[in-house]
Design an enzyme around this catalytic site. Structure first.
Site, mmCIF file in Angstrom:
data_model
loop_
_atom_site.group_PDB
_atom_site.id
_atom_site.type_symbol
_atom_site.label_atom_id
_atom_site.label_comp_id
_atom_site.label_asym_id
_atom_site.label_seq_id
_atom_site.Cartn_x
_atom_site.Cartn_y
_atom_site.Cartn_z
ATOM 1 N N GLU A 40 0.841 -1.202 0.000
ATOM 2 C CA GLU A 40 0.000 0.000 0.000
ATOM 3 C C GLU A 40 0.884 1.264 0.000
ATOM 4 O O GLU A 40 1.999 1.243 0.501
ATOM 5 C CB GLU A 40 -0.915 0.007 1.239
ATOM 6 N N HIS A 96 -6.494 1.872 4.987
ATOM 7 C CA HIS A 96 -5.717 1.785 6.221
ATOM 8 C C HIS A 96 -6.142 2.873 7.208
ATOM 9 O O HIS A 96 -5.323 3.677 7.682
ATOM 10 C CB HIS A 96 -4.213 1.882 5.935
#
Length: 314
Positions: free
Chosen positions: A261, A279
């Site tokens: 990510e 997240h």
């Protein structure tokens, strides 16, 4: 090169939080560098404190590029990519913020579990585009189902307590049996997956858990089960997950974290049984302020010579 001590922030923070740190007269000069700094010249020589997190971490070479460094603080509980051995050898204290966002993460895990099983990410768009009657199929509910939790730490326990309110049957896997908890212990992740309708990952990241969720575990999970990850992206073998979702070998997945990510695999965009959030499971105004308070108190402790709180190594 600035002559005064500096606080180097290596992680993205909201503008309001950065401003709050800049406005704190007890803190060193703040340098906000979420895109990184040049470690090969003298621009880091005045850094005395680093604010990072478990995902971004801090390497030995980076520590050595900051000869004035005294404190590395993780803005959260995880420290998996902070070189603790190097920090100890170099006399640098490492702290973290355990517990500050436990409730927020547990809430988000439940939200993901409910949303993916009920298909909320699809239904919202469908109804807004006029598809009311055509989208009223029966969907799974979590009430009374079997929940497996990988990692029964502070966050895992909070998830388990929330699941109990939904009359879920809770089991867990950790390296060691947790005494005095009313949940079924499974000796291996595979055993846990085989008996779960929903599997939530709430374990630490790092080498010990890398690709713990692989094609064998996904096969054990089965076509009626859902995977939820609020741990670290590295815990899941992304290629195996994509194949399992595309072939419907599991019913669906909800991920707050992705390996690599913020980049995501192109295949993720085509999977309607995959729900993603960026997240943010640990982010709430309350949690962020609690983490900031822990950090500020440790900086003041460092400056006054008082013992640091939530220390990992020193």
């Amino acid at each position: 090169m600035p002559s005064s001590p500096e606080l180097l922030i290596l992680i993205p923070l909201a503008d309001a939080l950065v401003a709050q740190l800049r406005d704190n007269p007890t803190l060193p000069t703040v340098r906000y560098a979420p895109k990184g700094v040049n470690w090969t010249n003298d621009e880091t020589h005045s850094v005395s404190i680093v604010l990072t997190n478990g995902s971004t971490g801090l390497t030995r070479a980076q520590m050595q590029a900051m000869p004035q460094l005294k404190l590395v603080s993780a803005f959260g509980a995880g420290v998996e990519n902070v070189d603790l051995t190097a920090a100890k050898e170099l006399g640098i204290a490492v702290t973290h913020a355990p517990g500050a966002n436990n409730a927020t993460v547990a809430d988000h895990a439940m939200a993901l579990m409910l949303a993916v099983s009920r298909g909320l990410h699809l239904l919202d768009a469908a109804v807004k585009s006029g598809g009311w009657e055509s989208n009223r199929a029966a969907l799974p509910t979590i009430n009374g189902k079997r929940l497996g939790i990988v990692g029964l730490g502070n966050i895992g326990e909070q998830i388990a307590r929330r699941a109990a309110a939904f009359d879920m049957e809770v089991a867990y896997h950790t390296r060691n049996v947790r005494e005095h908890v009313p949940y079924l212990y499974c000796a291996t992740p595979l055993e846990l997956a085989a008996r779960s309708d929903y599997l939530i990952l709430a374990c630490p990241g790092g080498p010990a858990t890398r690709h713990l969720v692989n094609r064998y575990l996904l096969q054990a999970l089965g076509p009626q089960a859902f995977l939820i990850n609020i741990a670290r992206g590295s815990v899941v073998d992304t290629a195996a997950l994509i194949e399992a979702l595309a072939s419907k070998r599991i019913a669906g997945a909800a991920l707050d974290v992705v390996d690599g990510e913020p980049a995501i695999p192109e295949a993720f965009r085509t999977l309607d049984n995959l729900l993603l959030t960026p997240h943010i499971s640990g982010r709430s105004p309350e949690a962020l302020q609690a983490q900031l308070k822990m950090f500020e108190e440790n900086v003041m402790g460092l400056q006054s010579g008082h013992p640091l709180q939530h220390i990992v190594t020193s």
